[in-house]
Scaffold this active site. Structure first.
Site: not given
Ligand code: NAP
Ligand code: GLV
Length: 311
Positions: A226, A274
């Site tokens: 993340r 992502h």
């Protein structure tokens, strides 16, 4: 059985279709922000719920996440009674994608393909010195469902492998470290560090300035965990000083990564949106349906988020 479906992208039709195929006994009810009252549902299927959905979530029997990471919902966990299990995806086709992505990023850097790409754009023909594999250690932070598959994918290439986790592990041919006590030794011996951790209060900013400084000179960072695992303002100066050779980043504090952002301008940072492991809809629904049926029969369901650990 009634399932409450929320998708931030609004793309619910293929999910409704696949649920109808795989769980014909279920009725899928779509929730959209601003829709108001919705009928009582047994299970919720979602990943990043808005705050306005929490009251509805507090009434379901279990919440099924369409992702592996639980950080987006854990920030609201106090609004979700602890008896409601929050169940994450385990692999569901993500491990293979992570293995592909990380292996590609490691090999691209090891074989200096990033430099050859730049040379080719400049019309330059120049053979660079081969890197030495013996000291090209690859350290994986987080060796759970996805990290172990990355380790296995890297194994045939012969890089010396390191792993760091919260609890002690034993992986054949891998030097394993764990906990805070093992972090410095892990960082100090990882020429490439791959972050595959869940985002929790313990792991936020784990790649802080001081921890990145513990990596060997010329280390390379791959972040598929993340964005908040890395301290953004500290990464660029460490790259400019040469302490960090570069980074492949798939996740960011703010997504989409805004423009302008200095990361876009730094050629030693490779950016992807992502995508290192996408949710594969069919595989994910199959996994969720299996677990919903287990739950409905009163059986134990795997991959329930531990509210204390946060993952
Ligand atoms: P997982 O099976 O829960 O594995 C998590 C690993 O992290 C475990 O090895 C765990 O240690 C370790 N860990 C957790 N907290 C730690 C701490 N404080 N210190 C050291 N190690 C710690 O999770 P997963 O399914 O592999 O997924 C990992 C993460 O990948 C997700 O949470 C998500 O953030 C990220 N992800 C990203 C994408 C993408 O497209 N970029 C896609 C999917 C997932 P123990 O084994 O000791 O518990
Ligand atoms: C994606 O980032 C996931 O956690 O599944």
């Amino acid at each position: 059985m009634r399932i409450l479906l929320y998708r931030a992208d609004g793309n619910t039709a293929p999910w409704i279709k696949d649920f109808a195929d795989l769980m014909p006994e279920a009725e899928v009810v779509v929730w959209r922000e601003g829709v108001g009252e919705i009928p009582a549902c047994d299970y919720a299927v979602l990943w990043t719920p808005p705050q306005s959905m929490l009251a509805d979530l507090a009434r379901v029997k279990a919440i099924f996440l369409t992702g592996a990471g639980a950080d987006a919902i854990m920030k609201y966990s106090q609004a979700i009674p602890p008896h409601i299990p929050i169940v994450r995806l385990n692999d569901a086709g993500m491990g293979m994608q992570m293995a592909e992505y990380v292996t590609h990023a490691v090999l691209r850097y090891f074989r200096r393909l990033d430099e050859y790409e730049a040379q080719a754009r400049a019309g330059a023909w120049l053979q660079l010195e081969a890197r030495d594999k013996a000291d090209f250690t690859v350290g994986v932070m987080g060796v759970g469902a996805l990290g172990t598959q990355v380790i296995e994918a890297l194994r045939p290439f012969g890089f010396p492998l390191r792993a760091w986790s919260r609890t002690a592990k034993s992986l054949a041919g891998v030097e394993c470290f764990h906990g805070e006590d093992g972090l410095d030794a892990f960082l100090g011996s990882s020429r490439v560090v791959v972050c595959m951790l869940p985002l929790t209060p313990e792991t936020v900013n784990i790649l802080s300035r001081s921890n990145m400084q513990k990596l060997p000179q010329g280390a390379y960072i791959i972040n598929v965990g993340r964005g908040p695992h890395i301290s953004d303002p500290d990464l660029l100066p460490l790259i400019k000083s040469g302490h960090i050779a570069g980074a492949t980043l798939d996740v960011f504090r703010n997504e989409p990564l805004p423009a302008p952002h200095p990361f876009w301008e730094e050629p030693r940072i490779t950016i992807t949106p992502h995508i290192s492991a996408l949710t594969l809809r069919r595989e994910s629904i199959e996994q969720m349906v299996g677990k919903m049926r287990q739950h409905a029969r009163g059986e134990q369901v795997a991959d329930v988020i531990n509210r204390e650990k946060g993952y």
